[in-house]
Design an enzyme around this catalytic site. Structure first.
Site, PDB file in Angstrom:
ATOM      1  N   GLU A 122       0.842  -1.209   0.000  1.00 48.27           N
ATOM      2  CA  GLU A 122       0.000   0.000   0.000  1.00 48.27           C
ATOM      3  C   GLU A 122       0.872   1.252   0.000  1.00 48.27           C
ATOM      4  O   GLU A 122       0.585   2.231  -0.695  1.00 48.27           O
ATOM      5  CB  GLU A 122      -0.929  -0.015   1.221  1.00 48.27           C
ATOM      6  CG  GLU A 122      -1.921  -1.169   1.162  1.00 48.27           C
ATOM      7  CD  GLU A 122      -2.869  -1.214   2.353  1.00 48.27           C
ATOM      8  OE1 GLU A 122      -2.395  -1.246   3.501  1.00 48.27           O
ATOM      9  OE2 GLU A 122      -4.092  -1.203   2.135  1.00 48.27           O
ATOM     10  N   GLU A 142      -3.099 -10.241   3.869  1.00 45.54           N
ATOM     11  CA  GLU A 142      -4.140  -9.903   4.847  1.00 45.54           C
ATOM     12  C   GLU A 142      -5.122 -11.049   5.049  1.00 45.54           C
ATOM     13  O   GLU A 142      -5.494 -11.387   6.185  1.00 45.54           O
ATOM     14  CB  GLU A 142      -4.901  -8.638   4.400  1.00 45.54           C
ATOM     15  CG  GLU A 142      -4.191  -7.336   4.689  1.00 45.54           C
ATOM     16  CD  GLU A 142      -3.167  -6.943   3.627  1.00 45.54           C
ATOM     17  OE1 GLU A 142      -2.802  -7.791   2.793  1.00 45.54           O
ATOM     18  OE2 GLU A 142      -2.722  -5.780   3.651  1.00 45.54           O
TER      19      GLU A 142
HETATM   20  C1  1HE Z   1       7.356  -7.965  12.039  1.00 45.04           C
HETATM   21  C2  1HE Z   1       6.598  -7.950  10.855  1.00 45.04           C
HETATM   22  C3  1HE Z   1       5.346  -7.306  10.884  1.00 45.04           C
HETATM   23  C4  1HE Z   1       8.433  -9.012  10.475  1.00 45.04           C
HETATM   24  N1  1HE Z   1       4.953  -6.752  12.039  1.00 45.04           N
HETATM   25  N2  1HE Z   1       6.914  -7.394  13.168  1.00 45.04           N
HETATM   26  N3  1HE Z   1       2.428  -8.401   6.950  1.00 45.04           N
HETATM   27  C5  1HE Z   1       2.739  -9.694   6.865  1.00 45.04           C
HETATM   28  O1  1HE Z   1       1.922 -10.570   7.024  1.00 45.04           O
HETATM   29  C6  1HE Z   1       4.194 -10.008   6.627  1.00 45.04           C
HETATM   30  C7  1HE Z   1       4.796 -10.538   7.911  1.00 45.04           C
HETATM   31  N4  1HE Z   1       6.234 -10.746   7.818  1.00 45.04           N
HETATM   32  C8  1HE Z   1       6.792 -11.760   7.104  1.00 45.04           C
HETATM   33  O2  1HE Z   1       6.132 -12.517   6.402  1.00 45.04           O
HETATM   34  C9  1HE Z   1       8.276 -11.909   7.218  1.00 45.04           C
HETATM   35  O3  1HE Z   1       8.705 -11.317   8.449  1.00 45.04           O
HETATM   36  C10 1HE Z   1       9.079 -11.265   6.059  1.00 45.04           C
HETATM   37  C11 1HE Z   1       8.838 -12.059   4.784  1.00 45.04           C
HETATM   38  C12 1HE Z   1       8.712  -9.803   5.831  1.00 45.04           C
HETATM   39  C13 1HE Z   1      10.588 -11.298   6.407  1.00 45.04           C
HETATM   40  O4  1HE Z   1      10.949 -12.622   6.749  1.00 45.04           O
HETATM   41  P1  1HE Z   1      12.284 -12.886   7.579  1.00 45.04           P
HETATM   42  O5  1HE Z   1      12.440 -14.375   7.717  1.00 45.04           O
HETATM   43  O6  1HE Z   1      13.403 -12.110   6.975  1.00 45.04           O
HETATM   44  O7  1HE Z   1      12.045 -12.192   9.030  1.00 45.04           O
HETATM   45  P2  1HE Z   1      11.246 -12.762  10.316  1.00 45.04           P
HETATM   46  O8  1HE Z   1      12.124 -13.700  11.066  1.00 45.04           O
HETATM   47  O9  1HE Z   1       9.890 -13.243   9.961  1.00 45.04           O
HETATM   48  O10 1HE Z   1      11.055 -11.418  11.164  1.00 45.04           O
HETATM   49  C14 1HE Z   1      12.173 -10.709  11.687  1.00 45.04           C
HETATM   50  C15 1HE Z   1      11.652  -9.768  12.749  1.00 45.04           C
HETATM   51  O11 1HE Z   1      10.783  -8.818  12.147  1.00 45.04           O
HETATM   52  C16 1HE Z   1      10.826 -10.482  13.796  1.00 45.04           C
HETATM   53  O12 1HE Z   1      10.984  -9.764  15.001  1.00 45.04           O
HETATM   54  P3  1HE Z   1      11.877 -10.352  16.239  1.00 45.04           P
HETATM   55  O13 1HE Z   1      11.801  -9.302  17.285  1.00 45.04           O
HETATM   56  O14 1HE Z   1      11.265 -11.652  16.600  1.00 45.04           O
HETATM   57  O15 1HE Z   1      13.274 -10.523  15.653  1.00 45.04           O
HETATM   58  C17 1HE Z   1       9.403 -10.291  13.310  1.00 45.04           C
HETATM   59  O16 1HE Z   1       8.444 -10.374  14.327  1.00 45.04           O
HETATM   60  C18 1HE Z   1       9.506  -8.887  12.759  1.00 45.04           C
HETATM   61  N5  1HE Z   1       8.466  -8.631  11.762  1.00 45.04           N
HETATM   62  N6  1HE Z   1       7.296  -8.613   9.900  1.00 45.04           N
HETATM   63  C19 1HE Z   1       5.725  -6.792  13.131  1.00 45.04           C
HETATM   64  N7  1HE Z   1       4.558  -7.218   9.810  1.00 45.04           N
HETATM   65  C20 1HE Z   1      -3.560  -0.926   7.423  1.00 45.04           C
HETATM   66  S1  1HE Z   1      -3.930  -2.574   7.259  1.00 45.04           S
HETATM   67  C21 1HE Z   1      -2.513  -3.344   6.576  1.00 45.04           C
HETATM   68  C22 1HE Z   1      -2.592  -4.810   6.832  1.00 45.04           C
HETATM   69  C23 1HE Z   1      -1.304  -5.526   6.601  1.00 45.04           C
HETATM   70  O17 1HE Z   1      -0.283  -4.952   6.269  1.00 45.04           O
HETATM   71  S2  1HE Z   1      -1.362  -7.216   6.811  1.00 45.04           S
HETATM   72  C24 1HE Z   1       0.198  -7.786   6.259  1.00 45.04           C
HETATM   73  C25 1HE Z   1       1.188  -7.881   7.398  1.00 45.04           C
END
Ligand code: 1HE
Length: 269
Positions: A122, A142
């Site tokens: 977005e 989402e």
């Molecule tokens: C996060 C987030 C996040 C990572 N919010 N903390 N978005 C998603 O569904 C995507 C969610 N994220 C992922 O699928 C993956 O993290 C990634 C593909 C982006 C990256 O993968 P990777 O293996 O490099 O990283 P990871 O091990 O999953 O995450 C590393 C850290 O980033 C980890 O934190 P830590 O403190 O445990 O090290 C994760 O928790 C953190 N992290 N993504 C919070 N999204 C206005 S409405 C909009 C609605 C949406 O956007 S829904 C889609 C959300």
């Protein structure tokens, strides 16, 4: 009246002015994959509210680390346990930021790598040009997370890829990358090297246009999409009346007339 932007007041964003009027705005929480928490959204509102009056000629929007942006900060959303009204107001702040970007009149070039997902897509779709490298991939997870888009994807991602593809992405979690992403319109450029370097080149090129021309290009086109064709044609005439008679354009027109200005030629690769 011009205003100034103080880069030191940003923490979740890294904000840097370059010599040529191009500013670089970097999402700077790589350890969280640049997930968009409410503080980041407020910093985007601050920067992009000020940019049109602060002499910013173009912006490169980038993400620190291997991923452009992981979308909504899911941990913050989980921990806050928001009410419907709370989250509506969160979304309205996202819209404030992204509308300031799309309609603000300052060219924004997004430099994309890795995940460009959910709210990250977005955000990217609020920029005027998207440049991807070969690592970039696009998705709307989402549906799989029990959520719905709240940062304008129903409008801007649908504009880019069309309604059927947008619904498919949300229903099935389909991920687009590489040439497929280009073919469906998620990015306008795919580069071999760094998407940041390519975005900087494009931003520097755009910054050479007169600011009033760029203002019209990066606000009027979007506004006109929201109008009837009749009203859009009227508005286009009014905007062209202002832009096409700007005093600063006279030197450019004179250079064309005396044959010193560059001619339009195909790009040589
Ligand atoms: C996060 C987030 C996040 C990572 N919010 N903390 N978005 C998603 O569904 C995507 C969610 N994220 C992922 O699928 C993956 O993290 C990634 C593909 C982006 C990256 O993968 P990777 O293996 O490099 O990283 P990871 O091990 O999953 O995450 C590393 C850290 O980033 C980890 O934190 P830590 O403190 O445990 O090290 C994760 O928790 C953190 N992290 N993504 C919070 N999204 C206005 S409405 C909009 C609605 C949406 O956007 S829904 C889609 C959300």
């Amino acid at each position: 009246m011009p205003i100034t932007i103080d880069p030191s007041k940003f923490t979740n964003l890294k904000v840097e002015a370059q010599d040529d009027g191009v500013w670089v705005v970097t999402l700077n929480r790589p350890s969280k994959r640049n997930a968009l928490d409410i503080d980041t959204i407020e910093e985007l509102v601050d920067f992009f509210s000020a940019a049109p009056r602060a002499g910013v000629l173009a912006v490169v929007l980038a993400g620190a680390g291997d991923h452009f942006c992981a979308g909504l900060d899911l941990i913050e959303h989980h921990d806050e346990d928001r009410s419907p009204a709370d989250f509506m107001h969160v979304c309205l702040r996202w819209h404030e930021a992204f509308n300031k970007m799309e309609y603000g009149g300052v060219p924004i070039i997004a430099a994309l790598q890795g995940a460009v997902v959910g709210g990250g897509l977005e955000l990217a779709s609020s920029a005027h040009i998207r440049v991807m490298d070969h690592s970039a991939y696009f998705a709307l997870p989402e549906g799989q997370r029990g959520l719905f888009t709240g940062g304008g994807a129903t409008i801007r991602v649908t504009d880019l890829v069309g309604k059927s593809r947008m619904i498919d992405m949300m229903l099935t979690g389909r991920v687009y990358g590489g040439q497929d992403a280009m073919d469906v319109g998620l990015a306008q450029y795919m580069v071999e090297g760094s998407s940041f370097d390519a975005a900087m080149d494009l931003a520097r090129r755009a910054a050479q246009n007169l600011p009033l021309s760029n203002f019209a290009i990066c606000s009027a086109v979007s506004h006109m999409q929201n109008m009837s064709a009749l009203d859009a044609a009227y508005a286009e005439a009014v905007v062209a009346g202002v832009v096409n008679t700007q005093p600063d354009a006279r030197a450019r027109l004179a250079a064309f007339a005396d044959k010193s200005a560059a001619r339009v030629r195909p790009d040589v690769k």
